[in-house]
Design a protein around this motif. Structure first.
Motif, PDB file in Angstrom:
ATOM      1  N   ALA A  17       0.738  -1.295   0.173  1.00 29.37           N
ATOM      2  CA  ALA A  17      -0.200   0.083  -0.048  1.00 29.37           C
ATOM      3  C   ALA A  17       0.827   1.223   0.069  1.00 29.37           C
ATOM      4  O   ALA A  17       0.450   2.198  -0.681  1.00 29.37           O
ATOM      5  CB  ALA A  17      -1.069   0.040   1.252  1.00 29.37           C
ATOM      6  N   VAL A  18       1.907   1.211   1.016  1.00 28.30           N
ATOM      7  CA  VAL A  18       2.589   2.548   0.853  1.00 28.30           C
ATOM      8  C   VAL A  18       3.573   2.661  -0.286  1.00 28.30           C
ATOM      9  O   VAL A  18       3.637   3.805  -1.013  1.00 28.30           O
ATOM     10  CB  VAL A  18       3.751   2.400   2.117  1.00 28.30           C
ATOM     11  CG1 VAL A  18       4.821   3.429   2.202  1.00 28.30           C
ATOM     12  CG2 VAL A  18       3.049   2.243   3.409  1.00 28.30           C
TER      13      VAL A  18
ATOM     14  N   ALA B 290      10.415   4.010   6.718  1.00 27.61           N
ATOM     15  CA  ALA B 290       9.337   4.734   6.315  1.00 27.61           C
ATOM     16  C   ALA B 290       8.528   3.995   5.001  1.00 27.61           C
ATOM     17  O   ALA B 290       7.134   3.899   5.125  1.00 27.61           O
ATOM     18  CB  ALA B 290       9.557   6.191   5.904  1.00 27.61           C
ATOM     19  N   LEU B 291       9.082   3.134   4.311  1.00 24.28           N
ATOM     20  CA  LEU B 291       8.561   2.694   2.935  1.00 24.28           C
ATOM     21  C   LEU B 291       8.244   1.132   3.366  1.00 24.28           C
ATOM     22  O   LEU B 291       7.194   0.732   2.958  1.00 24.28           O
ATOM     23  CB  LEU B 291       9.545   2.786   1.882  1.00 24.28           C
ATOM     24  CG  LEU B 291       8.974   2.390   0.441  1.00 24.28           C
ATOM     25  CD1 LEU B 291       7.518   2.917   0.160  1.00 24.28           C
ATOM     26  CD2 LEU B 291      10.097   2.342  -0.574  1.00 24.28           C
TER      27      LEU B 291
ATOM     28  N   VAL C 122      -0.047   4.634   9.502  1.00 24.58           N
ATOM     29  CA  VAL C 122       0.084   3.291   8.580  1.00 24.58           C
ATOM     30  C   VAL C 122       1.019   2.405   9.538  1.00 24.58           C
ATOM     31  O   VAL C 122       0.261   1.268   9.531  1.00 24.58           O
ATOM     32  CB  VAL C 122       0.634   3.706   7.404  1.00 24.58           C
ATOM     33  CG1 VAL C 122       0.891   2.511   6.615  1.00 24.58           C
ATOM     34  CG2 VAL C 122      -0.119   4.628   6.630  1.00 24.58           C
ATOM     35  N   TRP C 123       1.903   2.565   9.842  1.00 28.52           N
ATOM     36  CA  TRP C 123       2.812   1.383  10.242  1.00 28.52           C
ATOM     37  C   TRP C 123       2.701   1.020  11.608  1.00 28.52           C
ATOM     38  O   TRP C 123       2.892  -0.067  11.965  1.00 28.52           O
ATOM     39  CB  TRP C 123       4.228   2.209  10.152  1.00 28.52           C
ATOM     40  CG  TRP C 123       4.769   2.029   8.709  1.00 28.52           C
ATOM     41  CD1 TRP C 123       5.111   2.997   8.027  1.00 28.52           C
ATOM     42  CD2 TRP C 123       4.858   0.902   8.211  1.00 28.52           C
ATOM     43  NE1 TRP C 123       5.422   2.595   6.821  1.00 28.52           N
ATOM     44  CE2 TRP C 123       5.334   1.097   6.888  1.00 28.52           C
ATOM     45  CE3 TRP C 123       4.779  -0.424   8.249  1.00 28.52           C
ATOM     46  CZ2 TRP C 123       5.810   0.195   5.476  1.00 28.52           C
ATOM     47  CZ3 TRP C 123       4.838  -1.402   7.515  1.00 28.52           C
ATOM     48  CH2 TRP C 123       5.444  -1.137   6.010  1.00 28.52           C
ATOM     49  N   ARG C 124       2.256   1.982  12.523  1.00 34.11           N
ATOM     50  CA  ARG C 124       2.051   1.605  13.980  1.00 34.11           C
ATOM     51  C   ARG C 124       1.182   0.381  14.330  1.00 34.11           C
ATOM     52  O   ARG C 124       1.598  -0.459  14.957  1.00 34.11           O
ATOM     53  CB  ARG C 124       1.678   2.815  14.910  1.00 34.11           C
ATOM     54  CG  ARG C 124       1.658   2.467  16.519  1.00 34.11           C
ATOM     55  CD  ARG C 124       1.360   3.619  17.162  1.00 34.11           C
ATOM     56  NE  ARG C 124       2.607   4.637  17.455  1.00 34.11           N
ATOM     57  CZ  ARG C 124       2.708   5.628  18.265  1.00 34.11           C
ATOM     58  NH1 ARG C 124       1.690   5.948  18.743  1.00 34.11           N
ATOM     59  NH2 ARG C 124       3.718   6.236  18.201  1.00 34.11           N
TER      60      ARG C 124
ATOM     61  N   ALA D  98       8.529   6.753  16.708  1.00 39.10           N
ATOM     62  CA  ALA D  98       7.164   6.872  16.656  1.00 39.10           C
ATOM     63  C   ALA D  98       6.495   5.799  15.597  1.00 39.10           C
ATOM     64  O   ALA D  98       5.182   5.720  15.957  1.00 39.10           O
ATOM     65  CB  ALA D  98       6.885   8.385  16.016  1.00 39.10           C
ATOM     66  N   LEU D  99       7.258   5.522  14.674  1.00 40.85           N
ATOM     67  CA  LEU D  99       6.537   4.219  13.702  1.00 40.85           C
ATOM     68  C   LEU D  99       5.952   3.021  14.620  1.00 40.85           C
ATOM     69  O   LEU D  99       5.034   2.340  14.153  1.00 40.85           O
ATOM     70  CB  LEU D  99       7.371   4.149  12.599  1.00 40.85           C
ATOM     71  CG  LEU D  99       7.603   5.260  11.679  1.00 40.85           C
ATOM     72  CD1 LEU D  99       8.401   4.647  10.258  1.00 40.85           C
ATOM     73  CD2 LEU D  99       6.370   5.918  11.080  1.00 40.85           C
ATOM     74  N   ALA D 100       6.714   2.881  15.682  1.00 45.53           N
ATOM     75  CA  ALA D 100       6.533   1.556  16.321  1.00 45.53           C
ATOM     76  C   ALA D 100       7.310   1.684  17.668  1.00 45.53           C
ATOM     77  O   ALA D 100       8.648   1.690  17.865  1.00 45.53           O
ATOM     78  CB  ALA D 100       7.051   0.506  15.713  1.00 45.53           C
ATOM     79  N   ARG D 101       6.681   1.808  18.764  1.00 44.25           N
ATOM     80  CA  ARG D 101       7.259   1.924  20.091  1.00 44.25           C
ATOM     81  C   ARG D 101       7.585   0.443  20.431  1.00 44.25           C
ATOM     82  O   ARG D 101       6.784  -0.427  20.258  1.00 44.25           O
ATOM     83  CB  ARG D 101       6.136   2.428  21.079  1.00 44.25           C
ATOM     84  CG  ARG D 101       5.810   4.086  20.553  1.00 44.25           C
ATOM     85  CD  ARG D 101       4.515   4.490  21.351  1.00 44.25           C
ATOM     86  NE  ARG D 101       3.289   3.759  21.111  1.00 44.25           N
ATOM     87  CZ  ARG D 101       2.188   3.976  21.325  1.00 44.25           C
ATOM     88  NH1 ARG D 101       1.998   5.019  22.267  1.00 44.25           N
ATOM     89  NH2 ARG D 101       1.223   3.095  20.919  1.00 44.25           N
ATOM     90  N   VAL D 102       8.769   0.441  21.040  1.00 47.43           N
ATOM     91  CA  VAL D 102       9.076  -0.790  21.857  1.00 47.43           C
ATOM     92  C   VAL D 102       9.418  -0.702  23.148  1.00 47.43           C
ATOM     93  O   VAL D 102      10.486  -0.243  23.544  1.00 47.43           O
ATOM     94  CB  VAL D 102      10.230  -1.286  21.137  1.00 47.43           C
ATOM     95  CG1 VAL D 102      10.644  -2.996  21.170  1.00 47.43           C
ATOM     96  CG2 VAL D 102      10.214  -1.237  19.500  1.00 47.43           C
TER      97      VAL D 102
END
Length: 248
Positions: A36-37, A113-114, A144-146, A170-174
């Motif tokens: 999609a991205v 990001a992609l 989109v990613w999170r 911020a795209l995925a917190r761990v």
């Protein structure tokens, strides 16, 4: 162990691999979001002014839009060779031995990001897209990613060392990941945050973690590896280390 690296705005040109095959990338759970991205970015490239505006590029950077337009047909290369810049110069995967490179491919991954997550052997083309960008019909990349990337990373039971910058974090917190910051220290003991050149020291740490034969399994192992490589490292909290470098 998984070491999460930030990507770079700059990418190496060319490559000797076949065009992008999303189904061949690691972490197939991300394939549909990747598709999609990628599709949204390629479609956006048909509109150069909008591409420049949404990607935060000047009018002189139409070459970056051209890269995105050709993304699906461009040659590919392994992710750890595609990204360039200060951190990747310090990582210097090209100088690793065969066994060290195998460990780097296994232990290191790039937050993208992609593509969400790029492993060392994933073959990818050159592109331009940053974590802070938004795409038509998709919205923010964080949105989109999170939902897909965060569960994937949070489910890991091994040690995660997160060297990503804020926008990519911020795209995925761990939450349980070990984070690292870099401070300079003057002769009188005053410390301040390093900005641009913190990437070089993080690259040195990533290189050390990739090279060591025995895989680090906890924070103390990481500290030992860092110190053995010549880095001055302090533990600031349960989940944070600090690399201290002399002020210029």
């Amino acid at each position: 162990m998984l070491v999460l690296l930030p990507p770079s705005e700059t990418k190496a040109n060319g490559g000797d691999g076949p065009p992008l095959d999303l189904s061949a990338l690691a972490h197939p759970d991300l394939t549909e979001t990747r598709r999609a991205v990628v599709s949204a970015l390629v479609d956006l490239a048909d509109d150069v002014p909008s591409s420049l505006r949404l990607l935060g590029l000047s009018e002189r950077r139409t070459d970056e839009v051209e890269r995105n337009a050709a993304l699906l047909g461009s040659p590919t290369m392994p992710g750890l060779l595609r990204y360039t810049g200060v951190l990747y110069d310090a990582l210097d995967v090209g100088s690793l031995t065969e066994s060290e490179r195998a460990r780097a491919d296994e232990r290191l991954a790039v937050g993208s990001a992609l593509f969400g997550l790029v492993r060392g052997t994933d073959r990818i083309p050159a592109y331009r897209l940053s974590a802070g960008n938004s795409l038509p019909n998709l919205g923010t990349l964080r949105g989109v990613w999170r939902p897909v990337l965060e569960p994937l990373l949070s489910a890991r039971e091994d040690l995660v060392v997160d060297l990503r910058s804020g926008a990519y974090t911020a795209l995925a917190r761990v939450p349980e990941a070990l984070t690292v910051r870099v401070l300079t220290e003057t002769q009188d003991g005053q410390r301040s945050v390093v900005s641009h050149h913190n990437k070089a020291h993080k690259g040195e740490l990533a290189r050390a973690l990739a090279r060591v034969p025995q895989e680090p399994r906890d924070v103390e192992d990481v500290i030992t590896v860092a110190k053995d490589s010549g880095l001055r490292v302090e533990r600031e909290s349960e989940h944070q280390l600090c690399i201290v470098v002399p002020a210029a």
